[in-house]
Design a protein around this motif. Structure first.
Motif, PDB file in Angstrom:
ATOM      1  N   MET A   1       0.834  -1.182   0.000  1.00  0.00           N
ATOM      2  CA  MET A   1       0.000   0.000   0.000  1.00  0.00           C
ATOM      3  C   MET A   1       0.879   1.246   0.000  1.00  0.00           C
ATOM      4  SD  MET A   1      -2.869   0.984   2.760  1.00  0.00           S
ATOM      5  CE  MET A   1      -3.393   2.650   2.929  1.00  0.00           C
ATOM      6  N   ILE A   2       0.508   2.201  -0.823  1.00  0.00           N
ATOM      7  CA  ILE A   2       1.231   3.461  -0.872  1.00  0.00           C
ATOM      8  C   ILE A   2       0.465   4.457  -0.021  1.00  0.00           C
ATOM      9  CG2 ILE A   2       2.028   5.327  -2.362  1.00  0.00           C
ATOM     10  CD1 ILE A   2       2.198   3.213  -4.602  1.00  0.00           C
ATOM     11  N   ASP A   3       1.032   4.817   1.099  1.00  0.00           N
ATOM     12  CA  ASP A   3       0.345   5.656   2.073  1.00  0.00           C
ATOM     13  C   ASP A   3       0.725   7.121   1.875  1.00  0.00           C
ATOM     14  OD1 ASP A   3      -1.232   6.336   4.243  1.00  0.00           O
ATOM     15  OD2 ASP A   3       0.387   6.000   5.678  1.00  0.00           O
ATOM     16  N   LEU A   4      -0.017   7.805   1.003  1.00  0.00           N
ATOM     17  CA  LEU A   4       0.195   9.227   0.756  1.00  0.00           C
ATOM     18  C   LEU A   4      -1.129   9.963   0.962  1.00  0.00           C
ATOM     19  CD1 LEU A   4       2.260   9.071  -2.557  1.00  0.00           C
ATOM     20  CD2 LEU A   4       3.130   9.647  -0.303  1.00  0.00           C
ATOM     21  N   PRO A   5      -1.098  11.147   1.575  1.00  0.00           N
ATOM     22  CA  PRO A   5      -2.340  11.895   1.768  1.00  0.00           C
ATOM     23  C   PRO A   5      -2.799  12.666   0.530  1.00  0.00           C
ATOM     24  CG  PRO A   5      -0.518  13.044   2.814  1.00  0.00           C
ATOM     25  CD  PRO A   5       0.027  11.755   2.269  1.00  0.00           C
ATOM     26  N   TYR A   6      -1.917  12.798  -0.447  1.00  0.00           N
ATOM     27  CA  TYR A   6      -2.218  13.544  -1.668  1.00  0.00           C
ATOM     28  C   TYR A   6      -1.714  12.761  -2.876  1.00  0.00           C
ATOM     29  CZ  TYR A   6      -2.793  17.320   1.696  1.00  0.00           C
ATOM     30  OH  TYR A   6      -3.196  18.074   2.752  1.00  0.00           O
ATOM     31  N   SER A   7      -2.291  13.039  -4.032  1.00  0.00           N
ATOM     32  CA  SER A   7      -1.850  12.385  -5.266  1.00  0.00           C
ATOM     33  C   SER A   7      -0.429  12.814  -5.611  1.00  0.00           C
ATOM     34  CB  SER A   7      -2.794  12.737  -6.414  1.00  0.00           C
ATOM     35  OG  SER A   7      -4.051  12.146  -6.201  1.00  0.00           O
ATOM     36  N   LEU A   8       0.243  11.979  -6.392  1.00  0.00           N
ATOM     37  CA  LEU A   8       1.629  12.223  -6.747  1.00  0.00           C
ATOM     38  C   LEU A   8       1.850  11.867  -8.215  1.00  0.00           C
ATOM     39  CD1 LEU A   8       4.399  13.007  -5.403  1.00  0.00           C
ATOM     40  CD2 LEU A   8       4.840  10.553  -5.242  1.00  0.00           C
ATOM     41  N   VAL A   9       2.600  12.711  -8.913  1.00  0.00           N
ATOM     42  CA  VAL A   9       3.002  12.451 -10.291  1.00  0.00           C
ATOM     43  C   VAL A   9       4.513  12.323 -10.289  1.00  0.00           C
ATOM     44  CG1 VAL A   9       3.050  13.319 -12.663  1.00  0.00           C
ATOM     45  CG2 VAL A   9       1.037  13.748 -11.216  1.00  0.00           C
ATOM     46  N   ILE A  10       5.014  11.205 -10.825  1.00  0.00           N
ATOM     47  CA  ILE A  10       6.453  10.957 -10.926  1.00  0.00           C
ATOM     48  C   ILE A  10       6.797  10.919 -12.407  1.00  0.00           C
ATOM     49  CG2 ILE A  10       8.337   9.348 -10.434  1.00  0.00           C
ATOM     50  CD1 ILE A  10       6.626   8.297  -8.080  1.00  0.00           C
ATOM     51  N   GLU A  11       7.788  11.716 -12.803  1.00  0.00           N
ATOM     52  CA  GLU A  11       8.173  11.811 -14.212  1.00  0.00           C
ATOM     53  C   GLU A  11       9.640  11.450 -14.403  1.00  0.00           C
ATOM     54  OE1 GLU A  11       7.245  15.971 -14.819  1.00  0.00           O
ATOM     55  OE2 GLU A  11       5.350  15.417 -15.773  1.00  0.00           O
ATOM     56  N   ALA A  12       9.899  10.647 -15.434  1.00  0.00           N
ATOM     57  CA  ALA A  12      11.276  10.366 -15.820  1.00  0.00           C
ATOM     58  C   ALA A  12      11.892  11.634 -16.399  1.00  0.00           C
ATOM     59  CB  ALA A  12      11.306   9.243 -16.855  1.00  0.00           C
ATOM     60  N   THR A  13      13.213  11.709 -16.376  1.00  0.00           N
ATOM     61  CA  THR A  13      13.917  12.855 -16.956  1.00  0.00           C
ATOM     62  C   THR A  13      14.867  12.348 -18.039  1.00  0.00           C
ATOM     63  OG1 THR A  13      15.779  12.761 -15.424  1.00  0.00           O
ATOM     64  CG2 THR A  13      13.852  14.039 -14.715  1.00  0.00           C
ATOM     65  N   LYS A  14      15.507  13.274 -18.733  1.00  0.00           N
ATOM     66  CA  LYS A  14      16.495  12.881 -19.740  1.00  0.00           C
ATOM     67  C   LYS A  14      17.655  12.123 -19.105  1.00  0.00           C
ATOM     68  CE  LYS A  14      15.501  16.508 -23.039  1.00  0.00           C
ATOM     69  NZ  LYS A  14      15.973  17.683 -23.753  1.00  0.00           N
ATOM     70  N   ASP A  15      17.978  12.459 -17.868  1.00  0.00           N
ATOM     71  CA  ASP A  15      19.035  11.772 -17.132  1.00  0.00           C
ATOM     72  C   ASP A  15      18.436  10.521 -16.494  1.00  0.00           C
ATOM     73  OD1 ASP A  15      20.863  10.854 -15.214  1.00  0.00           O
ATOM     74  OD2 ASP A  15      21.566  12.877 -14.768  1.00  0.00           O
ATOM     75  N   PRO A  16      18.863   9.333 -16.893  1.00  0.00           N
ATOM     76  CA  PRO A  16      18.255   8.108 -16.361  1.00  0.00           C
ATOM     77  C   PRO A  16      18.466   7.903 -14.864  1.00  0.00           C
ATOM     78  CG  PRO A  16      20.188   7.575 -17.685  1.00  0.00           C
ATOM     79  CD  PRO A  16      19.945   9.054 -17.849  1.00  0.00           C
TER      80      PRO A  16
ATOM     81  N   ILE B   1      -4.189  24.903   4.429  1.00  0.00           N
ATOM     82  CA  ILE B   1      -3.786  23.503   4.279  1.00  0.00           C
ATOM     83  C   ILE B   1      -4.863  22.802   3.454  1.00  0.00           C
ATOM     84  CG2 ILE B   1      -3.243  21.353   5.487  1.00  0.00           C
ATOM     85  CD1 ILE B   1      -1.301  23.631   6.160  1.00  0.00           C
ATOM     86  N   PRO B   2      -4.499  22.249   2.287  1.00  0.00           N
ATOM     87  CA  PRO B   2      -5.496  21.537   1.492  1.00  0.00           C
ATOM     88  C   PRO B   2      -5.970  20.277   2.214  1.00  0.00           C
ATOM     89  CG  PRO B   2      -3.383  21.617   0.338  1.00  0.00           C
ATOM     90  CD  PRO B   2      -3.202  22.279   1.658  1.00  0.00           C
ATOM     91  N   LYS B   3      -7.242  19.950   2.021  1.00  0.00           N
ATOM     92  CA  LYS B   3      -7.773  18.722   2.608  1.00  0.00           C
ATOM     93  C   LYS B   3      -7.099  17.523   1.942  1.00  0.00           C
ATOM     94  CE  LYS B   3     -12.263  20.629   3.710  1.00  0.00           C
ATOM     95  NZ  LYS B   3     -13.706  20.545   3.507  1.00  0.00           N
ATOM     96  N   PRO B   4      -6.812  16.479   2.717  1.00  0.00           N
ATOM     97  CA  PRO B   4      -6.222  15.274   2.119  1.00  0.00           C
ATOM     98  C   PRO B   4      -7.147  14.703   1.037  1.00  0.00           C
ATOM     99  CG  PRO B   4      -6.047  15.190   4.498  1.00  0.00           C
ATOM    100  CD  PRO B   4      -6.925  16.365   4.171  1.00  0.00           C
ATOM    101  N   ASN B   5      -6.546  14.117   0.048  1.00  0.00           N
ATOM    102  CA  ASN B   5      -7.284  13.495  -1.041  1.00  0.00           C
ATOM    103  C   ASN B   5      -7.818  12.157  -0.540  1.00  0.00           C
ATOM    104  OD1 ASN B   5      -8.002  12.103  -3.422  1.00  0.00           O
ATOM    105  ND2 ASN B   5      -6.519  13.270  -4.613  1.00  0.00           N
ATOM    106  N   LEU B   6      -9.114  11.941  -0.647  1.00  0.00           N
ATOM    107  CA  LEU B   6      -9.709  10.697  -0.164  1.00  0.00           C
ATOM    108  C   LEU B   6      -9.359   9.499  -1.042  1.00  0.00           C
ATOM    109  CD1 LEU B   6     -13.225  12.013   0.895  1.00  0.00           C
ATOM    110  CD2 LEU B   6     -11.214  11.610   2.332  1.00  0.00           C
ATOM    111  N   ASN B   7      -8.943   9.775  -2.275  1.00  0.00           N
ATOM    112  CA  ASN B   7      -8.573   8.704  -3.200  1.00  0.00           C
ATOM    113  C   ASN B   7      -7.310   9.109  -3.956  1.00  0.00           C
ATOM    114  OD1 ASN B   7      -8.730   6.338  -4.656  1.00  0.00           O
ATOM    115  ND2 ASN B   7     -10.115   7.194  -6.180  1.00  0.00           N
TER     116      ASN B   7
END
Length: 96
Positions: free
Chosen positions: A1-16, A61-67
C-alpha cells in the motif's frame, strides 16, 4: 500500500539517474529522486514537512485526497493531462 495523503506524479527525466515528482493536490510541492521508489519515499516525508511549512507561514492547508493516485510517466508527458487524470481519480501508469 502506498500511504500518501495527496496524489503524486512521478516523471522520468532525460538523465536516467533522476526522476522528478510533484503533487497536483499540494501546490508548491516538488522533489527529485533516483528511482520511483526513492520518489515515493521522499514524497511521504516531504509532504509532512511541506504541510508544516504551510501551517507555520499561515497558508491554507489543502484537505487530504480521499482517493490519492500515483501517476508514473516518461518525460514529456503533459502535466495538464496528468492533473486531469489525477483530478478525475483515474488510476493508471502512463508510459509514452
Amino acid at each position: 500500500m502506498i500511504d500518501l495523503p495527496y496524489s503524486l506524479v512521478i516523471e522520468a527525466t532525460k538523465d536516467p539517474g533522476f526522476f522528478g515528482f510533484y503533487s497536483p493536490d499540494l501546490e508548491g510541492f516538488t522533489g527529485i529522486g533516483h528511482s520511483v521508489e526513492d520518489c515515493l519515499y521522499k514524497a511521504r516525508g516531504g509532504m509532512v514537512e511541506h504541510l508544516q511549512l504551510l501551517k507555520a507561514r499561515g497558508f491554507p492547508i489543502p484537505k487530504p485526497n480521499l482517493n490519492p493516485t500515483v501517476l508514473i510517466c516518461n518525460e514529456g508527458y503533459s502535466k495538464k493531462a496528468a492533473r486531469r487524470d489525477v483530478g478525475e481519480r483515474r488510476v493508471r501508469t502512463a508510459v509514452k
